[in-house]
Design a protein around this motif. Sequence first.
Motif, mmCIF file in Angstrom:
data_model
loop_
_atom_site.group_PDB
_atom_site.id
_atom_site.type_symbol
_atom_site.label_atom_id
_atom_site.label_comp_id
_atom_site.label_asym_id
_atom_site.label_seq_id
_atom_site.Cartn_x
_atom_site.Cartn_y
_atom_site.Cartn_z
ATOM 1 N N THR A 259 0.830 -1.206 0.000
ATOM 2 C CA THR A 259 0.000 0.000 0.000
ATOM 3 C C THR A 259 0.867 1.258 0.000
ATOM 4 N N LEU A 260 1.977 1.196 0.749
ATOM 5 C CA LEU A 260 2.839 2.385 0.856
ATOM 6 C C LEU A 260 3.583 2.670 -0.445
ATOM 7 N N VAL A 261 3.693 1.678 -1.341
ATOM 8 C CA VAL A 261 4.380 1.901 -2.617
ATOM 9 C C VAL A 261 3.733 3.070 -3.367
ATOM 10 N N PHE A 262 2.406 3.203 -3.256
ATOM 11 C CA PHE A 262 1.700 4.245 -4.006
ATOM 12 C C PHE A 262 2.134 5.641 -3.563
ATOM 13 N N GLY A 263 2.085 5.885 -2.247
ATOM 14 C CA GLY A 263 2.496 7.192 -1.738
ATOM 15 C C GLY A 263 3.965 7.460 -2.021
ATOM 16 N N ALA A 264 4.806 6.415 -1.898
ATOM 17 C CA ALA A 264 6.237 6.584 -2.115
ATOM 18 C C ALA A 264 6.531 6.909 -3.576
ATOM 19 N N LEU A 265 5.784 6.274 -4.484
ATOM 20 C CA LEU A 265 5.966 6.586 -5.913
ATOM 21 C C LEU A 265 5.566 8.043 -6.187
ATOM 22 N N ALA A 266 4.444 8.473 -5.601
ATOM 23 C CA ALA A 266 4.011 9.870 -5.774
ATOM 24 C C ALA A 266 5.094 10.812 -5.259
ATOM 25 N N ALA A 267 5.711 10.454 -4.133
ATOM 26 C CA ALA A 267 6.755 11.298 -3.548
ATOM 27 C C ALA A 267 7.980 11.370 -4.463
ATOM 28 N N ALA A 268 8.386 10.223 -5.006
ATOM 29 C CA ALA A 268 9.565 10.203 -5.883
ATOM 30 C C ALA A 268 9.311 11.047 -7.130
ATOM 31 N N LEU A 269 8.116 10.925 -7.690
ATOM 32 C CA LEU A 269 7.790 11.745 -8.864
ATOM 33 C C LEU A 269 7.804 13.227 -8.496
ATOM 34 N N TYR A 270 7.267 13.555 -7.305
ATOM 35 C CA TYR A 270 7.285 14.952 -6.876
ATOM 36 C C TYR A 270 8.716 15.458 -6.709
ATOM 37 N N TRP B 50 11.442 14.601 -8.230
ATOM 38 C CA TRP B 50 12.200 14.786 -9.468
ATOM 39 C C TRP B 50 11.469 15.664 -10.470
ATOM 40 N N ALA B 51 10.201 15.400 -10.696
ATOM 41 C CA ALA B 51 9.481 16.126 -11.749
ATOM 42 C C ALA B 51 8.042 16.358 -11.296
ATOM 43 N N VAL C 200 9.670 0.671 -1.280
ATOM 44 C CA VAL C 200 9.225 1.903 -0.631
ATOM 45 C C VAL C 200 10.427 2.736 -0.186
ATOM 46 N N VAL C 201 11.389 2.065 0.463
ATOM 47 C CA VAL C 201 12.561 2.790 0.973
ATOM 48 C C VAL C 201 13.329 3.431 -0.180
ATOM 49 N N VAL C 202 13.544 2.669 -1.265
ATOM 50 C CA VAL C 202 14.288 3.202 -2.414
ATOM 51 C C VAL C 202 13.566 4.424 -2.986
ATOM 52 N N LEU C 203 12.240 4.328 -3.130
ATOM 53 C CA LEU C 203 11.477 5.447 -3.696
ATOM 54 C C LEU C 203 11.562 6.688 -2.804
ATOM 55 N N LEU C 204 11.530 6.460 -1.479
ATOM 56 C CA LEU C 204 11.588 7.609 -0.566
ATOM 57 C C LEU C 204 12.961 8.275 -0.621
ATOM 58 N N VAL C 205 14.012 7.455 -0.690
ATOM 59 C CA VAL C 205 15.363 8.024 -0.797
ATOM 60 C C VAL C 205 15.481 8.825 -2.091
ATOM 61 N N LEU C 206 14.955 8.256 -3.163
ATOM 62 C CA LEU C 206 14.961 8.971 -4.451
ATOM 63 C C LEU C 206 14.217 10.297 -4.333
ATOM 64 N N ALA C 207 13.079 10.277 -3.633
ATOM 65 C CA ALA C 207 12.282 11.497 -3.484
ATOM 66 C C ALA C 207 13.113 12.595 -2.826
ATOM 67 N N LEU C 208 13.790 12.240 -1.720
ATOM 68 C CA LEU C 208 14.570 13.240 -0.980
ATOM 69 C C LEU C 208 15.761 13.721 -1.806
ATOM 70 N N LEU C 209 16.431 12.784 -2.489
ATOM 71 C CA LEU C 209 17.585 13.177 -3.321
ATOM 72 C C LEU C 209 17.145 14.120 -4.429
ATOM 73 N N GLY C 210 16.053 13.761 -5.102
ATOM 74 C CA GLY C 210 15.578 14.584 -6.213
ATOM 75 C C GLY C 210 15.180 15.973 -5.753
#
Lengths: 307, 540
Positions: free
Chosen positions: B447-458, B460-461, B520-530
């Motif tokens: 379930t958390l994959v969805f929010g984490a993906l939204a965060a990663a997209l936010y 970066w782009a 989820v963790v990878v996507l969140l790290v990507l979100a913060l880096l981006g």
Amino acid sequence: MSVIDIRGLTKTFGRTTALDQLDLSVAPGEVRGFLGPNGAGKSTTIRVLLGLLRADSGSVRLFGGDPWADAVPLHRRLAYVPGDVALWPGLTGGEIIDYLGRLRGTADRRRRDELIERFELDPHKKARTYSKGNRQKVALVAALASDAELYVLDEPTSGLDPLMEAVFTDEVRALRDQGRSVLLSSHILSEVEKLCDTVTIIRAGRVVEAGTLADLRHLTRTRVTAVVTGDPTAVLAQDGVHDPRTEDTAEGTRVTVDVDDAAMGAVLPALTGAGVVTLAATPPSLEDLFMRHYGDDLAALESEAAR
Amino acid sequence: MSGALAGTGQLVRFILSRDRVRMSVWAASMTAFIAYFSVALSTVFDAPALAARAQVMRTPAGIVMGGPGYGVDHYTPMVAVANEGTLWMVGALSLMAILHMVRHSRAEEESGRAELVRAGAIGRLAPAAAALTTLALHLAVITALCALATFAAADERSLPDALALAGGSALVALVFGAVALVAGQLAATGRGTLGLSLAALGLAIAVRAAGDMIRLEGSALSWFSPIAWAQQMRAYVDLRWWPILLAPALGLVLVLAADALAARRDLGQGLLAARPGPARAPQGLRGPLALAWRQQRGVLAWCAVGMGLMWFATGTLMSMLEDMAADLVAGNAALGALFGTDPTGMSSAFLGVMMLFVALCAAVYGIVAAQGGPRGEESAGTLELTLAGPVGRGRWLGAQLVLALGGSLGLLALSIAALWLGTVAVGLEEPSLADHLGVLATQAPATLVFGALAAALYGWAPRWAGLSWLLVAATFVTGMFGVLLDLPEWALGISPFHWVAAPYTEDPAAGGALAMAAVVVVLLVLALLGFRRRAVVTGS
């Protein structure tokens, strides 16, 4: 060490060049006016300075540090009022002032209350019900209540009425007397003239003039209006005299000329020789400076409109 | 009146041209829905299956998810469409009507655009009249299309019945458009208007369900809900027209009420005025996490109440379902593929399908909070104000994401708890609390994959952050129809839930859940880096 030291800053958005080799500096205790028409790049410069945008090239130093990499410690030492103030709609003005003060950690409660009173702000109202001027007051009170070394103010009076503008002028003078540094972006010339020691004028992302107010006045012409009884030709023929106009009046000939400061020494004797009756010399205002720099834009616009 | 309505025609044309795509999509989807529903019931179900379905429709579960039960003694495909489809037609069209009215009345005022419009030669009532007129036109077009589609798709060809089914639903939707107009006078914001209107719709749905449960074919209570008026037309059973006359009558009363209220309020303000608040911030309001919580808590609380009630109610229906549905599955291959053919595992299988809805609801909250919140602050300019202070980007986005994913997780746990309490309330012992906890443990990371993906997209782009909704759509389609449509393995694999143990039917295994947690963790790290390396854009 300069508080702000920007050299050769260039920033592009796609194909538009927003800033082109821009230089800007503010020394400790200096109040620097940052003038330019809408879209000249004032807010972009400030956003780069705050580390919100990354510079394409050039060097940007804030308190000697890199505003992109060291944003957090550098921001502890400055206070900022954005040009277009956006607030959290569900919070009251008072809550927002407190919140912003606590982020910085140096807000003085007594000073906050005093400023709210001076700016006649109602702190109980929700931010969504504030007008533009009141939103600006919230940001101003939050910034002025904090104990900062540098105040970055982006067109801070654009929504204020003249009474509140006077309060603002007072407050900035107080900051100057305390030796704080201020970067005041504006397109209101009288405001900059009242408050600033030094001025940087930009247009289309480039600096067109920078220096102390006294320096800039030195570069400009004084308008001389005189009525002479004799022949004014000798006056008009002097080097450094521009835009001569003459008009016959009951007392004699009214002469209006713009004189370079360097030529004043030669113009005055010539006027005396022509039999001067009345004489008025007006010092250049920043308005004139501004019109000189943007005048060619205006002229271009007018000729385009005429076509 | 002509003065107050001046300029309505211009506004109508403006709305139609602004919304032509949106309106076409709604019309096409509704037509496709009703046509598909008619065809599916005629082809997938044979006579015994329909008879079994009619039995389900007599139970509380059937009444709540369907209608008052006209014609259950002789349940033909089109009787089923009318009995079960009307609720969904009315629901969807009413949602459409509410969104349309809020968009063109209250939200316009809030953005300040209405001020520009009203400063022109435009009457005081013209914006509302234009919104209502365009809604009525839109509903008329949808009625015609749906009636024709039903007429063409069904074996039982009756144009009056097809028209009653579509037109009745549309008229009830118009009533909810008028409800939104009244709510827009009461609330102080567009979001408040939306909340009030949706609450009214929810109440109408609940009153209708309760009224019909008291007595089959409706009790007096049912008639207090506009939704019943469309159902009481008895389309395809014994058509009568008069119940739907109540809809335009109530609509007119509501419009007059809105007009009277509008005369008493100022542009941009509500009658339920924004109350003054404290002059000083509470002690706790220090730092981005506290502020984000302050911003989110209202929405989170309402979501918790809504989802909690919905899943508790679903849980209480389980005992009925267990008895009835086993017969149904035994006689119907298509439903068997969806729910599993083992009659004893029926309730577990049903809960497993329900879990897709439970988890997606929680996931949607995660997406909205992880991407809508930060984007809103960034484009409004409050992010600039925050970051100009001594606040690091990681700290700010981190605070937003802690609340987004925390809220998503909390809602999932609460929904599963409500489902469990519902089953306990009606005396069921299976699935046990341990089963529910196992499901929570495996569903949570997916379930958390969805929010984490939204965060990663936010991060970066931000302009592409809306792409995370595609994952929701793909997950729903593959989860609901994947087996039925015989989709290939790679398509099923798009869904994060495909990688974890199927809820209630498989033993919860740690492997898939751990893999999803890693995603989820990878996507969140990507979100913060981006987010640390891109420019902050105000006013986009």
